[in-house]
Design an enzyme around this catalytic site. Structure first.
Site, PDB file in Angstrom:
ATOM      1  CG  HIS A 282      -1.761  -1.178   1.377  1.00 55.70           C
ATOM      2  ND1 HIS A 282      -1.950  -1.807   2.582  1.00 55.70           N
ATOM      3  CD2 HIS A 282      -2.482  -1.895   0.474  1.00 55.70           C
ATOM      4  CE1 HIS A 282      -2.755  -2.846   2.419  1.00 55.70           C
ATOM      5  NE2 HIS A 282      -3.079  -2.931   1.148  1.00 55.70           N
TER       6      HIS A 282
ATOM      7  CE1 TYR B 141       1.745  -0.090   8.599  1.00 55.73           C
ATOM      8  CE2 TYR B 141       0.745  -1.095  10.520  1.00 55.73           C
ATOM      9  CZ  TYR B 141       1.212  -1.188   9.233  1.00 55.73           C
ATOM     10  OH  TYR B 141       1.152  -2.383   8.582  1.00 55.73           O
TER      11      TYR B 141
END
Length: 191
Positions: free
Chosen positions: A70, A140
């Site tokens: 991604h 993240y």
């Protein structure tokens, strides 16, 4: 850039320009340990720019699961600092920057709760991973918030990328299985 050793991190380059492993230094005693996940001044040595715009936690239940690859496009392109805080993963960044000297090359690093490593991924690189253990948890840090209209992806099983997944691949999402391959006209990103 060669390796940089700061107070909190050891920062080492990978095979991709601008992608770095960041190993956290643990301060430990008989009670346990403390490890800093983010230090903007030290991470700036590896190109971290801007504030943290979003922090996400993910959980992956089964070893072999692959997620990704991604990325987000401008004006919502993002840098990511990816850490594994439970279990272990095979973390991958792929350079999609069409003017980069490492265009379409990949870097793979094992991240785990044990080794205290993170992967710093600049704008213009795709990210994905494979869980090497059950019950993986990841954190993240992003420099830009998620913007659905600007998300993109590349098929993690595209043979043109020559990625090696250490375990048999399972549990890809329908969205990830539908991602395009490089051979289908991909022209690279301009971050």
């Amino acid at each position: 850039m060669s390796s940089v050793s700061g107070n909190r991190f050891l920062i080492e380059p990978t095979a991709i320009a601008g992608v770095y492993t960041v190993t956290r230094r643990k301060l430990a005693d008989e009670r346990g340990f403390l490890s800093r996940l983010f230090e903007p001044e030290e991470l700036a040595l590896a190109g971290w720019r801007g504030p943290i715009a979003q922090i996400n936690e993910t959980g992956t239940a089964r070893a072999g699961t692959v997620r990704g690859l991604h990325y987000q496009t401008p004006p919502h392109a993002e840098m990511k600092l990816v850490s594994c805080v439970a279990g272990s993963i095979h973390d991958v960044a792929v350079d999609l920057r069409k003017l980069s000297p490492t265009y379409l090359r990949s870097a793979a690093v094992e991240l785990s709760a044990e080794n205290g490593r993170a992967l710093l991924i600049p704008e213009g690189c795709a990210h994905g991973f494979q869980a090497l253990t059950d019950d993986v948890r990841m954190i993240y840090l992003h420099t830009a918030p998620y913007a659905a209209a600007y998300e993109g992806g590349i098929d993690a099983l595209d043979p043109a990328l020559r990625l090696h997944w250490p375990l048999p691949v399972i549990n890809r999402s329908p969205r990830d299985e539908a991602l395009p391959r490089i051979a289908s006209g991909f022209e690279g990103l301009t971050p």
